[in-house]
Design an enzyme around this catalytic site. Sequence first.
Site, mmCIF file in Angstrom:
data_model
loop_
_atom_site.group_PDB
_atom_site.id
_atom_site.type_symbol
_atom_site.label_atom_id
_atom_site.label_comp_id
_atom_site.label_asym_id
_atom_site.label_seq_id
_atom_site.Cartn_x
_atom_site.Cartn_y
_atom_site.Cartn_z
ATOM 1 N N GLY A 167 0.835 -1.201 0.000
ATOM 2 C CA GLY A 167 0.000 0.000 0.000
ATOM 3 C C GLY A 167 0.864 1.243 0.000
ATOM 4 O O GLY A 167 1.902 1.290 -0.665
ATOM 5 N N ASP A 182 -2.494 -0.845 10.620
ATOM 6 C CA ASP A 182 -2.151 -1.164 12.012
ATOM 7 C C ASP A 182 -3.141 -2.146 12.631
ATOM 8 O O ASP A 182 -2.756 -3.040 13.373
ATOM 9 C CB ASP A 182 -2.122 0.137 12.835
ATOM 10 C CG ASP A 182 -0.984 1.043 12.409
ATOM 11 O OD1 ASP A 182 0.172 0.568 12.380
ATOM 12 O OD2 ASP A 182 -1.245 2.211 12.072
ATOM 13 N N GLU A 183 -4.435 -1.959 12.325
ATOM 14 C CA GLU A 183 -5.463 -2.730 13.030
ATOM 15 C C GLU A 183 -5.509 -4.198 12.626
ATOM 16 O O GLU A 183 -6.118 -5.003 13.324
ATOM 17 C CB GLU A 183 -6.843 -2.075 12.842
ATOM 18 C CG GLU A 183 -7.394 -2.075 11.421
ATOM 19 C CD GLU A 183 -6.960 -0.869 10.593
ATOM 20 O OE1 GLU A 183 -5.922 -0.246 10.893
ATOM 21 O OE2 GLU A 183 -7.674 -0.566 9.609
ATOM 22 N N HIS A 230 5.522 2.100 12.200
ATOM 23 C CA HIS A 230 4.793 2.823 13.251
ATOM 24 C C HIS A 230 4.751 1.881 14.449
ATOM 25 O O HIS A 230 4.614 0.657 14.273
ATOM 26 C CB HIS A 230 3.388 3.187 12.749
ATOM 27 C CG HIS A 230 2.520 3.866 13.765
ATOM 28 N ND1 HIS A 230 2.969 4.883 14.585
ATOM 29 C CD2 HIS A 230 1.215 3.685 14.088
ATOM 30 C CE1 HIS A 230 1.975 5.288 15.365
ATOM 31 N NE2 HIS A 230 0.905 4.571 15.086
HETATM 32 P P1 NAD Z 1 -2.125 0.785 3.695
HETATM 33 O O1 NAD Z 1 -3.514 0.946 4.228
HETATM 34 O O2 NAD Z 1 -1.730 1.597 2.522
HETATM 35 O O3 NAD Z 1 -1.853 -0.760 3.382
HETATM 36 C C1 NAD Z 1 -2.661 -1.408 2.533
HETATM 37 C C2 NAD Z 1 -1.963 -2.701 2.103
HETATM 38 O O4 NAD Z 1 -2.001 -3.667 3.129
HETATM 39 C C3 NAD Z 1 -2.697 -3.295 0.935
HETATM 40 O O5 NAD Z 1 -2.190 -2.750 -0.258
HETATM 41 C C4 NAD Z 1 -2.385 -4.746 1.083
HETATM 42 O O6 NAD Z 1 -1.154 -5.002 0.454
HETATM 43 C C5 NAD Z 1 -2.214 -4.929 2.576
HETATM 44 N N1 NAD Z 1 -3.383 -5.505 3.248
HETATM 45 C C6 NAD Z 1 -4.579 -4.928 3.514
HETATM 46 N N2 NAD Z 1 -5.388 -5.762 4.173
HETATM 47 C C7 NAD Z 1 -4.693 -6.899 4.352
HETATM 48 C C8 NAD Z 1 -4.981 -8.139 4.979
HETATM 49 N N3 NAD Z 1 -6.154 -8.388 5.557
HETATM 50 N N4 NAD Z 1 -4.004 -9.074 4.970
HETATM 51 C C9 NAD Z 1 -2.813 -8.846 4.405
HETATM 52 N N5 NAD Z 1 -2.482 -7.681 3.791
HETATM 53 C C10 NAD Z 1 -3.406 -6.735 3.759
HETATM 54 O O7 NAD Z 1 -1.115 0.915 4.899
HETATM 55 P P2 NAD Z 1 -0.131 2.141 5.178
HETATM 56 O O8 NAD Z 1 -0.929 3.391 5.352
HETATM 57 O O9 NAD Z 1 1.003 2.084 4.209
HETATM 58 O O10 NAD Z 1 0.370 1.742 6.644
HETATM 59 C C11 NAD Z 1 1.294 0.696 6.845
HETATM 60 C C12 NAD Z 1 2.070 0.991 8.112
HETATM 61 O O11 NAD Z 1 2.845 2.160 7.928
HETATM 62 C C13 NAD Z 1 1.186 1.268 9.328
HETATM 63 O O12 NAD Z 1 1.852 0.763 10.453
HETATM 64 C C14 NAD Z 1 1.146 2.782 9.377
HETATM 65 O O13 NAD Z 1 0.893 3.315 10.656
HETATM 66 C C15 NAD Z 1 2.566 3.101 8.933
HETATM 67 N N6 NAD Z 1 2.738 4.446 8.375
HETATM 68 C C16 NAD Z 1 1.953 4.840 7.341
HETATM 69 C C17 NAD Z 1 2.171 6.076 6.757
HETATM 70 C C18 NAD Z 1 1.423 6.468 5.496
HETATM 71 O O14 NAD Z 1 1.921 7.294 4.792
HETATM 72 N N7 NAD Z 1 0.261 5.901 5.174
HETATM 73 C C19 NAD Z 1 3.153 6.940 7.262
HETATM 74 C C20 NAD Z 1 3.966 6.489 8.308
HETATM 75 C C21 NAD Z 1 3.758 5.225 8.850
HETATM 76 MG MG MG Z 2 0.523 7.804 11.805
#
Ligand code: NAD
Ligand code: MG
Length: 335
Positions: free
Chosen positions: A27, A84-85, A109
């Site tokens: 993601g 995270d969840e 995170h």
């Molecule tokens: P996201 O919501 O973009 O991740 C989605 C991805 O997770 C999907 O593309 C898929 O590959 C996978 N996914 C979704 N459901 C799933 C499931 N049931 N089983 C397996 N894989 C599954 O996530 P994100 O926003 O990139 O966040 C990821 C981590 O990074 C979190 O810990 C978040 O706190 C941290 N973070 C995010 C950001 C940000 O820019 N979004 C910034 C800093 C830290």
């Molecule tokens: Mg955050």
Amino acid sequence: MAVTVLYEKDVDPKVIQGLKVAIIGYGSQGHAHALNLMDSGVDVRVGLREGSKNWKIAEDHGLKVTTMDQAAEEADVIMILIPDEIQKDVYKEHIEKHLKPGNTLAFAHGFNIHYGYIKAPEGVNVIMAAPKGPGHIVRRQFTEGSGVPDLACVQQDATGNAWDIVLSYCWALGGARAGIIKATFAEETEEDLFGEQAVLCGGLVSLVTTGFQTLVDAGYPPELAYFECYHEMKMIVDLMYESGIHFMNYSISNTAEYGEYYAGPMVINEESKKAMDVILKRIQNGEFAKEFMDDCANGHKKLLEQREAMNGSLIETTGAKIRGMFSWLNSDKED
Ligand code: NAD
Ligand code: MG
Ligand code: MG
């Protein structure tokens, strides 16, 4: 400065280049970590659910893709980049059984480690490489030759070189170009949640929408209110980001600067400060984490209700119309 900030000269790229890395999820953060690490000469594989629409996308980007189990089994460093969840369930089902002594479990995170939803076995490093920016900017700035700063943290140092691994990982992400800041899981988790709730997302969206609504309620056209309270925000923030508040103040008129000093503290006042203190307390004592996880377990009921209300609001429909007329904006992307 009280914190330690490290740059490219302080970090050894060979540490991460000598390890196999699994990126779980593709993601926002997942695609940025996987692609930046690959471009930095790291042996990366992406671990995804079978049938995931991201499978082909990641392969088309030149990445090796496999199942989450296989990726976790093969890798020395397993970076979990899914929402995270759901991390605790995915960890239990697909990752925990593949962890071997000397492996490294990594996060962007600290939520699941700090609040105890995931407990890593002894003998495994627990590290965090947390970019201080959205994933798409982490990737974009890397390709442009700059980088988003990272927080680097070590919760469990089983091998004795967990810091070398996390710093080297941050280098591969592009963070060493902008600065890698050493922190703890508690600091990262609490300040990240506070920042996004009180200021960056919660505070900002409430400020913009309340200002917009005040003008609309007083009879001004929504389009003008949108330009005033929303569209101009980025230009003001860009000036602050690039050169400081003083430069933003230099660029705006004296009239605007005078208004800033007199009106700002009326809008964000003692009451707002008290609210921020409450927000921080609820983060520190785990109340927010529990409320969020309960809502997730309840099918995201509150989250989805709020999202629907926001998506249908006047500021959103007005904004979509206006952005559709800008020739330079490929606006209103899904992701
Ligand atoms: P996201 O919501 O973009 O991740 C989605 C991805 O997770 C999907 O593309 C898929 O590959 C996978 N996914 C979704 N459901 C799933 C499931 N049931 N089983 C397996 N894989 C599954 O996530 P994100 O926003 O990139 O966040 C990821 C981590 O990074 C979190 O810990 C978040 O706190 C941290 N973070 C995010 C950001 C940000 O820019 N979004 C910034 C800093 C830290
Ligand atoms: Mg955050
Ligand atoms: Mg003006």
